[in-house]
Design a protein around this motif. Structure first.
Motif, PDB file in Angstrom:
ATOM      1  N   ALA A  22      28.415  78.457  89.822  1.00 18.83           N
ATOM      2  CA  ALA A  22      27.725  79.043  88.673  1.00 18.83           C
ATOM      3  C   ALA A  22      26.359  79.592  89.086  1.00 18.83           C
ATOM      4  O   ALA A  22      25.975  80.703  88.696  1.00 18.83           O
ATOM      5  CB  ALA A  22      27.567  78.003  87.564  1.00 18.83           C
ATOM      6  N   ALA A  39      25.383  83.485  89.324  1.00 21.67           N
ATOM      7  CA  ALA A  39      24.261  83.944  88.497  1.00 21.67           C
ATOM      8  C   ALA A  39      23.331  84.827  89.311  1.00 21.67           C
ATOM      9  O   ALA A  39      22.790  85.827  88.808  1.00 21.67           O
ATOM     10  CB  ALA A  39      23.509  82.741  87.922  1.00 21.67           C
ATOM     11  N   GLY A  86      28.638  88.877  83.666  1.00 23.30           N
ATOM     12  CA  GLY A  86      27.733  87.818  83.247  1.00 23.30           C
ATOM     13  C   GLY A  86      27.600  87.753  81.738  1.00 23.30           C
ATOM     14  O   GLY A  86      27.597  86.662  81.141  1.00 23.30           O
ATOM     15  N   PHE A 120      32.352  75.256  85.043  1.00 17.99           N
ATOM     16  CA  PHE A 120      31.737  76.494  85.538  1.00 17.99           C
ATOM     17  C   PHE A 120      31.302  77.402  84.395  1.00 17.99           C
ATOM     18  O   PHE A 120      30.177  77.901  84.376  1.00 17.99           O
ATOM     19  CB  PHE A 120      32.706  77.274  86.431  1.00 17.99           C
ATOM     20  CG  PHE A 120      32.306  78.708  86.593  1.00 17.99           C
ATOM     21  CD1 PHE A 120      31.249  79.061  87.428  1.00 17.99           C
ATOM     22  CD2 PHE A 120      32.936  79.713  85.866  1.00 17.99           C
ATOM     23  CE1 PHE A 120      30.836  80.377  87.542  1.00 17.99           C
ATOM     24  CE2 PHE A 120      32.541  81.039  85.981  1.00 17.99           C
ATOM     25  CZ  PHE A 120      31.489  81.368  86.829  1.00 17.99           C
ATOM     26  N   SER A 165      27.343  78.338  83.638  1.00 16.84           N
ATOM     27  CA  SER A 165      27.121  79.741  83.978  1.00 16.84           C
ATOM     28  C   SER A 165      26.662  80.524  82.751  1.00 16.84           C
ATOM     29  O   SER A 165      25.749  81.352  82.829  1.00 16.84           O
ATOM     30  CB  SER A 165      28.402  80.358  84.545  1.00 16.84           C
ATOM     31  OG  SER A 165      28.192  81.697  84.947  1.00 16.84           O
TER      32      SER A 165
END
Length: 270
Positions: A120, A124, A139, A215, A219
């Protein structure tokens, strides 16, 4: 492709559950870490494909690549050990205890979570160019998923919690079937095909998988999702873990064990 009869692969399930319980903590943690990381990458892959094509079914069709990779490499997911390790206790294998099972589940949970969160953070960085720009389309999509599948359930109160739990049950019914699929064949192609089908089904149906969520939600928080870490724990992770436990053990582990190992008496036609 070589196929094992149910009585053969169920015995392999019990053997696998027993061996996992006596594995060193270090090995269990590393295997769980890598499983969480690989499954997280598969989730990124699936979301990316969905964003690129605009069709979630393509992401679902290709998501199982990560599941197949991690099981072929011998790594462990919490959803898998929920099914395999209790069978060793039920079968009365020497030295297997409930406390040992719970301890192993805890180690695997921690390993899966650390692996998923590592990915994650890494993704990112990719999504935001090192946190220097707003998240890209993938994202943004992950942030929306996190909101819909936490606050979205909370809006319905107890009914939302029940829905979340049932989705967790249905998820690990299919995922644990995929775990068993890795034992059905003695060839790589056979294992992959047997694993692919139920994993594709669970992802396409948007059922709740505790490790995938390890995740998606951290995230999503990193991507600015409109929910909190407590929302994630209460309105997703905890009910999902419980649902995964019930679904995998009740619908896969116990049914296979009861009908292929501890079978009922044969009928008499006299």
């Amino acid at each position: 492709m070589a196929y094992l009869a149910p009585s053969e692969f169920v015995t392999k399930m019990i053997d696998a559950g027993e061996s996992k319980l006596f594995m060193s903590t270090r090995d269990a943690l590393i295997r769980a870490y890598m499983a969480g990381a690989i499954l997280a990458l598969a989730a990124v892959f699936a979301v990316t494909i969905t964003v690129q094509t605009g069709s979630p079914i393509f992401g679902a069709i290709l998501f199982p690549v990560g599941f197949c990779m991690l099981y072929l490499l011998g790594f462990d997911l919490l959803t898998g050990v929920f099914v395999l390790t209790p069978l060793a206790l039920i079968d009365k294998r020497p030295g297997v205890t409930l406390s040992g099972i719970l301890r192993h589940w805890g180690v695997v949970f921690i390993g899966n979570f650390l692996g998923a969160v590592t990915v994650a953070v890494l993704m990112a960085i990719v999504f935001t160019n090192g946190f220097s720009t707003p998240p890209n389309k993938v994202g943004e999509a992950i942030g929306v998923i996190g909101h819909a599948r936490t606050v979205g359930y909370a809006e319905f109160g107890a009914a939302g919690m029940l829905t979340l739990f049932v989705r967790g049950v249905l998820c690990n019914w299919m995922v644990s079937t995929g775990v068993v699929g890795a034992m059905i064949s003695t060839t790589v192609s056979g294992k992959v095909i047997a694993m692919w089908m139920p994993i594709m089904l669970f992802f396409a149906m948007a059922f709740e998988h505790s490790v995938v969520n390890m995740f998606l939600f951290p995230s999503g928080l990193l991507m600015g999702g409109n929910f909190s870490f407590m929302d994630y724990l209460i309105w997703n992770e905890i009910p999902t873990v419980l649902g995964n436990l019930v679904g995998g053990l009740a619908f896969t582990g116990l049914t296979l064990y009861a009908t292929h190992v501890k079978t009922g008496p044969k009928r008499s036609f006299k």
